[in-house]
Design an enzyme around this catalytic site. Structure first.
Site, PDB file in Angstrom:
ATOM      1  N   ASP A  93       0.867  -1.188   0.000  1.00 40.98           N
ATOM      2  CA  ASP A  93       0.000   0.000   0.000  1.00 40.98           C
ATOM      3  C   ASP A  93       0.899   1.232   0.000  1.00 40.98           C
ATOM      4  O   ASP A  93       1.613   1.478   0.975  1.00 40.98           O
ATOM      5  CB  ASP A  93      -0.876  -0.066   1.265  1.00 40.98           C
ATOM      6  N   ASN A 119       0.117   7.410  -8.801  1.00 39.88           N
ATOM      7  CA  ASN A 119      -1.119   7.213  -9.558  1.00 39.88           C
ATOM      8  C   ASN A 119      -2.211   6.493  -8.765  1.00 39.88           C
ATOM      9  O   ASN A 119      -3.393   6.669  -9.045  1.00 39.88           O
ATOM     10  CB  ASN A 119      -0.796   6.428 -10.832  1.00 39.88           C
ATOM     11  N   TYR A 174     -12.868  12.719  -2.049  1.00 35.47           N
ATOM     12  CA  TYR A 174     -11.957  12.563  -3.201  1.00 35.47           C
ATOM     13  C   TYR A 174     -11.495  13.935  -3.727  1.00 35.47           C
ATOM     14  O   TYR A 174     -10.309  14.136  -4.001  1.00 35.47           O
ATOM     15  CB  TYR A 174     -12.716  11.788  -4.279  1.00 35.47           C
ATOM     16  N   LYS A 181      -7.810  15.435  -3.997  1.00 38.77           N
ATOM     17  CA  LYS A 181      -7.235  15.758  -5.310  1.00 38.77           C
ATOM     18  C   LYS A 181      -6.829  17.228  -5.411  1.00 38.77           C
ATOM     19  O   LYS A 181      -5.804  17.549  -6.032  1.00 38.77           O
ATOM     20  CB  LYS A 181      -8.222  15.382  -6.417  1.00 38.77           C
ATOM     21  N   THR A 193     -12.053   3.707 -17.059  1.00 41.68           N
ATOM     22  CA  THR A 193     -11.370   2.703 -16.231  1.00 41.68           C
ATOM     23  C   THR A 193     -12.385   2.107 -15.262  1.00 41.68           C
ATOM     24  O   THR A 193     -13.533   2.559 -15.206  1.00 41.68           O
ATOM     25  CB  THR A 193     -10.241   3.345 -15.398  1.00 41.68           C
TER      26      THR A 193
HETATM   27  N1  LIG Z   1     -10.148   7.444 -14.652  1.00 45.93           N
HETATM   28  C1  LIG Z   1     -10.341   8.749 -14.624  1.00 45.93           C
HETATM   29  O1  LIG Z   1     -11.071   9.334 -15.459  1.00 45.93           O
HETATM   30  C2  LIG Z   1      -9.650   9.570 -13.581  1.00 45.93           C
HETATM   31  C3  LIG Z   1      -9.993  10.927 -13.481  1.00 45.93           C
HETATM   32  C4  LIG Z   1      -9.312  11.714 -12.575  1.00 45.93           C
HETATM   33  C5  LIG Z   1      -8.322  11.155 -11.783  1.00 45.93           C
HETATM   34  N2  LIG Z   1      -8.052   9.828 -11.869  1.00 45.93           N
HETATM   35  C6  LIG Z   1      -6.997   9.292 -11.013  1.00 45.93           C
HETATM   36  O2  LIG Z   1      -6.129   8.491 -11.786  1.00 45.93           O
HETATM   37  C7  LIG Z   1      -5.569   7.471 -10.953  1.00 45.93           C
HETATM   38  C8  LIG Z   1      -5.786   6.108 -11.583  1.00 45.93           C
HETATM   39  O3  LIG Z   1      -7.184   5.870 -11.661  1.00 45.93           O
HETATM   40  P1  LIG Z   1      -7.848   4.719 -12.565  1.00 45.93           P
HETATM   41  O4  LIG Z   1      -9.060   5.322 -13.145  1.00 45.93           O
HETATM   42  O5  LIG Z   1      -6.822   4.105 -13.442  1.00 45.93           O
HETATM   43  O6  LIG Z   1      -8.308   3.708 -11.407  1.00 45.93           O
HETATM   44  P2  LIG Z   1      -8.344   2.102 -11.334  1.00 45.93           P
HETATM   45  O7  LIG Z   1      -9.256   1.773 -10.208  1.00 45.93           O
HETATM   46  O8  LIG Z   1      -8.640   1.537 -12.684  1.00 45.93           O
HETATM   47  O9  LIG Z   1      -6.835   1.706 -10.973  1.00 45.93           O
HETATM   48  C9  LIG Z   1      -6.260   2.102  -9.747  1.00 45.93           C
HETATM   49  C10 LIG Z   1      -5.227   1.070  -9.336  1.00 45.93           C
HETATM   50  O10 LIG Z   1      -4.622   1.518  -8.097  1.00 45.93           O
HETATM   51  C11 LIG Z   1      -4.461   0.387  -7.244  1.00 45.93           C
HETATM   52  N3  LIG Z   1      -4.423   0.884  -5.853  1.00 45.93           N
HETATM   53  C12 LIG Z   1      -5.444   1.382  -5.136  1.00 45.93           C
HETATM   54  N4  LIG Z   1      -5.019   1.744  -3.913  1.00 45.93           N
HETATM   55  C13 LIG Z   1      -3.695   1.467  -3.847  1.00 45.93           C
HETATM   56  C14 LIG Z   1      -2.706   1.631  -2.843  1.00 45.93           C
HETATM   57  N5  LIG Z   1      -3.019   2.140  -1.642  1.00 45.93           N
HETATM   58  N6  LIG Z   1      -1.430   1.259  -3.141  1.00 45.93           N
HETATM   59  C15 LIG Z   1      -1.110   0.739  -4.348  1.00 45.93           C
HETATM   60  N7  LIG Z   1      -2.019   0.558  -5.334  1.00 45.93           N
HETATM   61  C16 LIG Z   1      -3.303   0.904  -5.086  1.00 45.93           C
HETATM   62  C17 LIG Z   1      -5.668  -0.487  -7.523  1.00 45.93           C
HETATM   63  O11 LIG Z   1      -5.460  -1.832  -7.121  1.00 45.93           O
HETATM   64  C18 LIG Z   1      -5.818  -0.306  -9.034  1.00 45.93           C
HETATM   65  O12 LIG Z   1      -5.105  -1.307  -9.752  1.00 45.93           O
HETATM   66  C19 LIG Z   1      -6.235   7.633  -9.588  1.00 45.93           C
HETATM   67  O13 LIG Z   1      -5.422   8.420  -8.742  1.00 45.93           O
HETATM   68  C20 LIG Z   1      -7.502   8.384  -9.903  1.00 45.93           C
HETATM   69  O14 LIG Z   1      -7.998   9.077  -8.810  1.00 45.93           O
HETATM   70  C21 LIG Z   1      -8.692   9.026 -12.755  1.00 45.93           C
END
Ligand SMILES: NC(=O)c1ccc[n+]([C@@H]2O[C@H](COP(=O)([O-])OP(=O)(O)OC[C@H]3O[C@@H](n4cnc5c(N)ncnc54)[C@H](O)[C@@H]3O)[C@@H](O)[C@H]2O)c1
Length: 299
Positions: free
Chosen positions: A63, A90, A156, A160, A190
């Site tokens: 984590d 990320n 969130y 952020k 995602t």
């Molecule tokens: N998808 C979007 O449109 C979007 C928009 C704004 C921001 N984000 C940000 O982008 C990043 C990636 O998001 P995503 O959409 O790919 O999400 P996702 O849920 O598809 O992937 C996130 C990954 O992070 C891993 N994870 C979660 N907590 C963890 C921890 N404590 N330590 C290690 N790994 C951990 C999960 O197992 C997962 O594989 C995030 O920070 C999210 O907040 C995404």
């Protein structure tokens, strides 16, 4: 020759979604990559994909918001891949609910994974680079949910927006050491957006798939490279084929009181000038309406 030949990078949460795309792109650009994940199977699958394509990758299961794991992931980069050049923070989770119904656990979990999940690996990486006198690149993952404000995401969004501020402040502290710190606000289809938006981010029937998560990775690879050494403390929107530059919070108007303290009652008549001068609506606003690329309109 890739942009990251001979470099080593860490991507937290690289087992799926945006992080997976980032890890694969960094490897394709020549970097050895440490895949940080809590989900062993998802992380190992990305390691296997990178190594099958001839790249170098290792898995670190932990984590990233825990200090030991954050230090462990930095040590893994150095011990197993020989060095560390870039850190992509990320990893993230959602626990969406309006504040009135939000439990303390929903608040704490999101704040911890995002904010402490940025603090801990960045702290370990920056101290490594400073001790070694080496430059470094940090890419943080903020969100328009925070900097614009999205309904139902106070936990969130607070995390952020905090990450955007974190990047801007750590960038100032690190500039003289040759370490840059930038933040992206990605948008992609995602597991995370599936939970928030359902199937609204459809796969493009033909042509360029705007919301594909891999579209975020090329700009992140650039931010991890030597070519971005002159850019720090900035917040970028990244989605599809679009990269936006966000202007930081900036004072838009002011009222003064002739060198005297205000009486609260004075504001009853005077505060309107702030809104009249700027055109800003004094009522609570839907900040996400200001998005240039909206998830709901593109399908
Ligand atoms: N998808 C979007 O449109 C979007 C928009 C704004 C921001 N984000 C940000 O982008 C990043 C990636 O998001 P995503 O959409 O790919 O999400 P996702 O849920 O598809 O992937 C996130 C990954 O992070 C891993 N994870 C979660 N907590 C963890 C921890 N404590 N330590 C290690 N790994 C951990 C999960 O197992 C997962 O594989 C995030 O920070 C999210 O907040 C995404």
């Amino acid at each position: 020759m890739g942009l990251l030949e001979g470099k080593v990078a860490i991507v937290t949460g690289a087992g799926r979604g945006i992080g997976r795309g980032e890890a694969i792109e960094l490897a394709a650009q020549g970097a050895g990559v440490v895949i940080g994940e809590v989900d062993t199977d998802a992380g190992q699958a990305v390691v296997d994909e990178i190594t099958a394509a001839g790249g170098a990758a290792v898995l670190y299961v932990g984590d990233c918001s825990e200090i030991d794991a954050a230090e462990g992931i930095v040590r893994t980069a150095i011990d197993e891949l020989g060095r560390l050049d870039a850190l992509v923070n990320n990893a993230g989770i959602l626990r969406d609910r309006t504040l009135a119904k939000m439990t303390p656990d929903e608040w704490d979990a999101v704040i911890k994974v995002h904010l402490r999940g940025h603090y801990a690996p960045t702290h370990a990486a920056i101290n490594h680079w400073r001790e070694e006198g080496k430059p470094g690149r940090v890419v943080c993952t903020a969100s328009t949910s925070g900097i614009l404000g999205n309904f139902g995401q106070s936990n969130y969004g607070a995390a952020k927006a905090g990450i955007a501020a974190f990047a801007q402040i750590v960038a100032q502290e690190s500039w003289k050491h040759g370490i840059t710190v930038n933040a992206i606000c990605p948008a992609a289809r995602t597991r995370m957006t599936q939970s928030a938006y359902g199937d609204r981010l459809e796969v493009a029937a033909e042509g360029f798939d705007f919301w594909h998560p891999d579209n975020v990775a090329p700009f992140v690879a650039f931010l991890c490279s030597d070519a971005s050494a002159h850019i720090s403390g900035k917040v970028f929107g990244v989605q599809g084929d679009a990269v936006e530059l966000y202007r930081p919070f900036t004072s838009a108007a002011a009222i003064e009181n002739g060198g005297q303290a205000w009486d609260p009652a004075d504001f009853v008549d005077k505060v309107g000038a702030l809104f009249a001068e700027t055109g800003i609506d004094p009522a609570a606003e839907n900040g996400m309406a200001r998005l240039r690329y909206t998830m709901t309109e593109r399908g």
